[in-house]
Design a protein around this motif. Sequence first.
Motif, PDB file in Angstrom:
ATOM      1  N   HIS A   1      96.813 -13.515 107.461  1.00  0.00           N
ATOM      2  CA  HIS A   1      95.939 -14.130 106.459  1.00  0.00           C
ATOM      3  C   HIS A   1      95.557 -15.515 106.974  1.00  0.00           C
ATOM      4  CE1 HIS A   1      98.384 -11.699 103.313  1.00  0.00           C
ATOM      5  NE2 HIS A   1      97.224 -11.083 103.490  1.00  0.00           N
TER       6      HIS A   1
ATOM      7  N   ARG B   1      95.390 -14.540  98.463  1.00  0.00           N
ATOM      8  CA  ARG B   1      95.360 -14.815  99.904  1.00  0.00           C
ATOM      9  C   ARG B   1      93.943 -14.764 100.470  1.00  0.00           C
ATOM     10  NH1 ARG B   1      98.754 -17.853 101.801  1.00  0.00           N
ATOM     11  NH2 ARG B   1      98.324 -18.600  99.721  1.00  0.00           N
TER      12      ARG B   1
ATOM     13  N   GLU C   1     101.098  -5.668 107.450  1.00  0.00           N
ATOM     14  CA  GLU C   1     101.440  -6.844 106.659  1.00  0.00           C
ATOM     15  C   GLU C   1     101.062  -8.110 107.413  1.00  0.00           C
ATOM     16  OE1 GLU C   1     105.605  -6.482 106.026  1.00  0.00           O
ATOM     17  OE2 GLU C   1     105.406  -4.977 104.435  1.00  0.00           O
ATOM     18  N   CYS C   2     100.809  -9.174 106.671  1.00  0.00           N
ATOM     19  CA  CYS C   2     100.609 -10.470 107.302  1.00  0.00           C
ATOM     20  C   CYS C   2     101.896 -10.854 108.015  1.00  0.00           C
ATOM     21  CB  CYS C   2     100.247 -11.518 106.247  1.00  0.00           C
ATOM     22  SG  CYS C   2     100.167 -13.213 106.886  1.00  0.00           S
TER      23      CYS C   2
ATOM     24  N   ARG D   1     103.167  -9.949 103.282  1.00  0.00           N
ATOM     25  CA  ARG D   1     102.463  -9.225 102.223  1.00  0.00           C
ATOM     26  C   ARG D   1     101.314  -8.415 102.825  1.00  0.00           C
ATOM     27  NH1 ARG D   1     101.026 -14.032  98.278  1.00  0.00           N
ATOM     28  NH2 ARG D   1     100.161 -12.367  96.972  1.00  0.00           N
TER      29      ARG D   1
ATOM     30  N   VAL E   1      97.385  -9.326  96.501  1.00  0.00           N
ATOM     31  CA  VAL E   1      97.100 -10.376  97.485  1.00  0.00           C
ATOM     32  C   VAL E   1      95.746 -11.050  97.265  1.00  0.00           C
ATOM     33  CG1 VAL E   1      98.596  -9.465  99.293  1.00  0.00           C
ATOM     34  CG2 VAL E   1      96.239  -8.626  99.115  1.00  0.00           C
TER      35      VAL E   1
END
Length: 231
Positions: A46, A173, A6-7, A12, A170
Amino acid sequence: MPDLNECQICGRPAPPVPGQCDGVAGYRLIRDPWAAAPAFLDGYLHFSCLADSEKTPDFLAEFTRMLQAGHEEVESLNGTPPPHTRMGLGMTEIFSGAECSVFQSGIADHWMVVSRTGAWVRLRLDDLADISRGVVPRSPAGAFPYRLPADPHGKVDEYTFTELLAFMGVADRYPSLNDMMDIEYEFIDYYPPKRLLEYSVRAPLHIPAEASAFLARHAESYTPVSFEEDA
């Protein structure tokens, strides 16, 4: 413990794409400014989240120090001895502008462009040649293993990369990758029991204009690194 897939800012899914989402390994001992408790950063970011975060300057200070450091001691998370030991990348800052800095390796034909927004791009000698010709360089093709947040039920081999991002929720992003013409994506394999996807992606490596102008000039006088056995 944070999920490495995940970021580390928004929490996310964060499938890696050069120039859009990249990771920092825990052994680099970079303090995590987004963690609720003292921690070293370990996972993906991200770049769009970096651009939006108020804590990005804290990250950049640590990240650029690691780029330039050699073998050094880093204070433990709670400040008590013994300290940790890390090996930085030993790069040298060769350009600093309003939008970014450029760092150069002393042992290989490698460069790193680090934007003030937090994004970073790795460049090779061939990339400098592209920049000198006014061509946007592209990342090398490489295999990326990534654990999906949910099982796509056998459809993953049919997805375009845009559809894959949409499946994970996502796509917003990765703003510059909404047009599939920007990237070359290839499905390699999927292991359902672990939801482990392996894919290859080549993406454009966009850097600030000031970095492109500097590197184009730099390439004119740069002598590639050579080793004794190459002489």
